[in-house]
Design a protein around this motif. Sequence first.
Motif, PDB file in Angstrom:
ATOM      1  N   MET A 194       8.112  34.390 -29.926  1.00  0.00           N
ATOM      2  CA  MET A 194       9.417  35.328 -30.148  1.00  0.00           C
ATOM      3  C   MET A 194      10.206  35.020 -28.997  1.00  0.00           C
ATOM      4  O   MET A 194      11.465  35.253 -29.123  1.00  0.00           O
ATOM      5  CB  MET A 194       9.010  36.843 -30.118  1.00  0.00           C
ATOM      6  N   GLY A 195       9.776  34.532 -27.897  1.00  0.00           N
ATOM      7  CA  GLY A 195      10.625  34.216 -26.824  1.00  0.00           C
ATOM      8  C   GLY A 195      10.443  35.440 -25.633  1.00  0.00           C
ATOM      9  O   GLY A 195       9.838  36.151 -25.828  1.00  0.00           O
ATOM     10  N   PRO A 196      11.278  35.114 -24.830  1.00  0.00           N
ATOM     11  CA  PRO A 196      10.934  36.092 -23.554  1.00  0.00           C
ATOM     12  C   PRO A 196      11.361  37.598 -23.867  1.00  0.00           C
ATOM     13  O   PRO A 196      12.314  37.890 -24.887  1.00  0.00           O
ATOM     14  CB  PRO A 196      12.240  35.771 -22.392  1.00  0.00           C
ATOM     15  N   VAL A 197      10.736  38.667 -23.276  1.00  0.00           N
ATOM     16  CA  VAL A 197      10.848  39.937 -23.355  1.00  0.00           C
ATOM     17  C   VAL A 197      11.869  40.303 -22.485  1.00  0.00           C
ATOM     18  O   VAL A 197      11.910  40.104 -21.100  1.00  0.00           O
ATOM     19  CB  VAL A 197       9.507  40.701 -23.331  1.00  0.00           C
ATOM     20  N   GLN A 198      12.700  41.364 -22.966  1.00  0.00           N
ATOM     21  CA  GLN A 198      13.947  41.900 -21.967  1.00  0.00           C
ATOM     22  C   GLN A 198      13.534  43.349 -21.520  1.00  0.00           C
ATOM     23  O   GLN A 198      13.695  43.457 -20.145  1.00  0.00           O
ATOM     24  CB  GLN A 198      15.105  42.001 -22.860  1.00  0.00           C
ATOM     25  N   SER A 199      12.828  44.001 -22.343  1.00  0.00           N
ATOM     26  CA  SER A 199      12.585  45.579 -21.940  1.00  0.00           C
ATOM     27  C   SER A 199      11.210  45.903 -22.640  1.00  0.00           C
ATOM     28  O   SER A 199      11.094  45.598 -24.043  1.00  0.00           O
ATOM     29  CB  SER A 199      13.810  46.316 -21.944  1.00  0.00           C
ATOM     30  N   VAL A 200      10.631  47.080 -21.958  1.00  0.00           N
ATOM     31  CA  VAL A 200       9.416  47.569 -22.948  1.00  0.00           C
ATOM     32  C   VAL A 200       9.573  48.972 -22.913  1.00  0.00           C
ATOM     33  O   VAL A 200       9.979  49.558 -21.530  1.00  0.00           O
ATOM     34  CB  VAL A 200       8.255  46.931 -22.486  1.00  0.00           C
ATOM     35  N   TYR A 201       9.034  49.811 -23.464  1.00  0.00           N
ATOM     36  CA  TYR A 201       8.745  51.211 -23.418  1.00  0.00           C
ATOM     37  C   TYR A 201       7.536  51.512 -24.091  1.00  0.00           C
ATOM     38  O   TYR A 201       7.232  51.091 -25.203  1.00  0.00           O
ATOM     39  CB  TYR A 201       9.622  52.072 -24.247  1.00  0.00           C
ATOM     40  N   ALA A 202       6.361  52.202 -23.271  1.00  0.00           N
ATOM     41  CA  ALA A 202       5.235  52.499 -23.485  1.00  0.00           C
ATOM     42  C   ALA A 202       4.494  53.521 -23.292  1.00  0.00           C
ATOM     43  O   ALA A 202       4.915  54.352 -22.517  1.00  0.00           O
ATOM     44  CB  ALA A 202       4.414  51.184 -23.012  1.00  0.00           C
ATOM     45  N   ILE A 203       3.265  53.847 -23.908  1.00  0.00           N
ATOM     46  CA  ILE A 203       2.391  54.993 -23.947  1.00  0.00           C
ATOM     47  C   ILE A 203       1.108  54.423 -23.784  1.00  0.00           C
ATOM     48  O   ILE A 203       0.774  53.711 -24.928  1.00  0.00           O
ATOM     49  CB  ILE A 203       2.562  56.066 -24.937  1.00  0.00           C
ATOM     50  N   CYS A 204       0.260  54.738 -22.908  1.00  0.00           N
ATOM     51  CA  CYS A 204      -0.981  54.355 -22.838  1.00  0.00           C
ATOM     52  C   CYS A 204      -1.963  55.643 -22.301  1.00  0.00           C
ATOM     53  O   CYS A 204      -1.617  56.431 -21.790  1.00  0.00           O
ATOM     54  CB  CYS A 204      -1.413  53.258 -21.513  1.00  0.00           C
ATOM     55  N   ASP A 205      -3.085  55.550 -22.679  1.00  0.00           N
ATOM     56  CA  ASP A 205      -4.021  56.477 -22.499  1.00  0.00           C
ATOM     57  C   ASP A 205      -5.682  56.125 -22.390  1.00  0.00           C
ATOM     58  O   ASP A 205      -5.922  55.009 -22.809  1.00  0.00           O
ATOM     59  CB  ASP A 205      -4.022  57.971 -23.522  1.00  0.00           C
ATOM     60  N   THR A 206      -6.619  57.026 -22.055  1.00  0.00           N
ATOM     61  CA  THR A 206      -7.826  56.832 -22.106  1.00  0.00           C
ATOM     62  C   THR A 206      -8.457  57.926 -22.995  1.00  0.00           C
ATOM     63  O   THR A 206      -8.615  58.936 -22.417  1.00  0.00           O
ATOM     64  CB  THR A 206      -8.224  56.729 -20.653  1.00  0.00           C
ATOM     65  N   LEU A 207      -8.742  57.462 -23.997  1.00  0.00           N
ATOM     66  CA  LEU A 207      -9.253  58.557 -25.032  1.00  0.00           C
ATOM     67  C   LEU A 207     -10.777  58.422 -25.335  1.00  0.00           C
ATOM     68  O   LEU A 207     -11.292  59.493 -25.864  1.00  0.00           O
ATOM     69  CB  LEU A 207      -8.428  58.523 -26.213  1.00  0.00           C
ATOM     70  N   ALA A 208     -11.491  57.507 -24.945  1.00  0.00           N
ATOM     71  CA  ALA A 208     -12.768  57.145 -25.777  1.00  0.00           C
ATOM     72  C   ALA A 208     -13.779  56.771 -24.795  1.00  0.00           C
ATOM     73  O   ALA A 208     -15.050  56.476 -25.256  1.00  0.00           O
ATOM     74  CB  ALA A 208     -12.821  56.289 -26.852  1.00  0.00           C
ATOM     75  N   HIS A 209     -13.412  56.452 -23.433  1.00  0.00           N
ATOM     76  CA  HIS A 209     -14.563  55.965 -22.404  1.00  0.00           C
ATOM     77  C   HIS A 209     -14.303  56.585 -21.084  1.00  0.00           C
ATOM     78  O   HIS A 209     -13.293  57.114 -20.727  1.00  0.00           O
ATOM     79  CB  HIS A 209     -14.162  54.312 -22.314  1.00  0.00           C
ATOM     80  N   ASP A 210     -15.237  56.557 -20.396  1.00  0.00           N
ATOM     81  CA  ASP A 210     -15.111  57.092 -18.924  1.00  0.00           C
ATOM     82  C   ASP A 210     -14.880  55.975 -18.122  1.00  0.00           C
ATOM     83  O   ASP A 210     -15.807  55.395 -17.558  1.00  0.00           O
ATOM     84  CB  ASP A 210     -16.695  57.518 -18.760  1.00  0.00           C
ATOM     85  N   ILE A 211     -13.416  55.552 -17.934  1.00  0.00           N
ATOM     86  CA  ILE A 211     -13.010  54.361 -17.196  1.00  0.00           C
ATOM     87  C   ILE A 211     -11.786  54.995 -16.599  1.00  0.00           C
ATOM     88  O   ILE A 211     -11.110  55.722 -16.907  1.00  0.00           O
ATOM     89  CB  ILE A 211     -12.869  53.255 -17.894  1.00  0.00           C
ATOM     90  N   ALA A 212     -11.259  54.277 -15.714  1.00  0.00           N
ATOM     91  CA  ALA A 212     -10.322  54.454 -14.781  1.00  0.00           C
ATOM     92  C   ALA A 212      -8.749  54.091 -15.381  1.00  0.00           C
ATOM     93  O   ALA A 212      -7.788  54.159 -15.121  1.00  0.00           O
ATOM     94  CB  ALA A 212     -10.290  53.981 -13.371  1.00  0.00           C
ATOM     95  N   VAL A 213      -8.849  53.046 -16.479  1.00  0.00           N
ATOM     96  CA  VAL A 213      -7.621  52.233 -17.116  1.00  0.00           C
ATOM     97  C   VAL A 213      -7.783  52.640 -18.569  1.00  0.00           C
ATOM     98  O   VAL A 213      -8.434  53.475 -18.997  1.00  0.00           O
ATOM     99  CB  VAL A 213      -7.849  50.956 -16.890  1.00  0.00           C
ATOM    100  N   GLU A 214      -6.669  52.004 -19.176  1.00  0.00           N
ATOM    101  CA  GLU A 214      -6.694  52.574 -20.619  1.00  0.00           C
ATOM    102  C   GLU A 214      -7.467  51.950 -21.676  1.00  0.00           C
ATOM    103  O   GLU A 214      -7.637  50.729 -21.299  1.00  0.00           O
ATOM    104  CB  GLU A 214      -5.012  52.267 -20.936  1.00  0.00           C
TER     105      GLU A 214
END
Length: 346
Positions: A194-214
């Motif tokens: 697609m070519g370079p990305v200009q901007s992003v909007y995001a939601i992340c979460d940790t829902l199913a594991h016992d970890i520090a990241v998404e």
Amino acid sequence: MDTIRHAIVGCGGIGPFHSTAIAEIPNSVLAYACDIIPERADALAAKIDGCQAVYDLDALLARNDVDLVHVCTPSGMHAEQAIAVLEAGKNVITEKPMDVTTAACDKLIAVAEASSGKATCIFQNRFLNLTEKVKQAVDKGLLGKLTMGDAYIKWFRTQAYYDSGDWRATWELDGGGCLMNQGVHYVDLLQWYMGPVQSVYAICDTLAHDIAVEDVAAAVLRFKNGAIGVVEGTTAAAPGLDWRIELHGDQGSVTIKNGNIEHWRFLDKELDNNPPEDETAKLKAAGADPKDIPAQAHTRQITLMCEAIRNNGDVPIPVREARNAVEIVTAIYESNRTGQLVTLES
């Protein structure tokens, strides 16, 4: 240079896949297996005739019979170790991602571009036969004006997977969760098409594991060409689905699933609307099992790197280009952290 002598640094996880790929490449031998855990180095070396185990990176780099070093250690160590390889006068391949921050990537880029050695980063899915055909179609303009581009990586990993290494699911060494580890492959493919990305909007979460990241993430992307798209990634979609990329334009659409072309349609009646096929393509691609990946694409990219070394040619993916996926993923994390739209720097 007739025979390329390879060394693998990091003999657990992805390291053995590199060994399998090297074995398929003419005039290439795995000369050294290096790991700070001696049992891992010994185990890999024992499988390859003539391969020696080494337990220290400095000791490996002091040798004068190594041409290409494969950095297969935890992601947050990639740039530092690759820089050491280049400064020792050798060529280097890092596994994906090139590192976990753009700052670390920039340090490697600066050294690589000033070095006589060559450097590349593994994004092997670019080198599947059909993903290359899709790239050719996009570059020829067969899809017309690009309007949307989406990547879906809905995989599954058990808690035991995350518990299997103390570096996994840490910000310092894994760089994140389902996006930086698994999804980064397809973020790279998406921006390649697609070519370079200009901007992003995001939601992340940790829902199913016992970890520090998404373990779940969703992002809306605006590309510099005006197109929009989404990235959805998770390691909490049991039992693990196929990865998929969708590309749409005002003259056609293409969908790729696990390296196979699923949808191939164009308005131009003179174009063949039958999807290209590749009998070597495999349907499984680590959606449920991290070891369930074919070695063919690794083999292709490493072969091209060997040719670049022999012929003093261009590497298959320059490290400056490999930075793009890291920048996109870290921008997604920043958007989730701040709740704001994030504009990319490059």
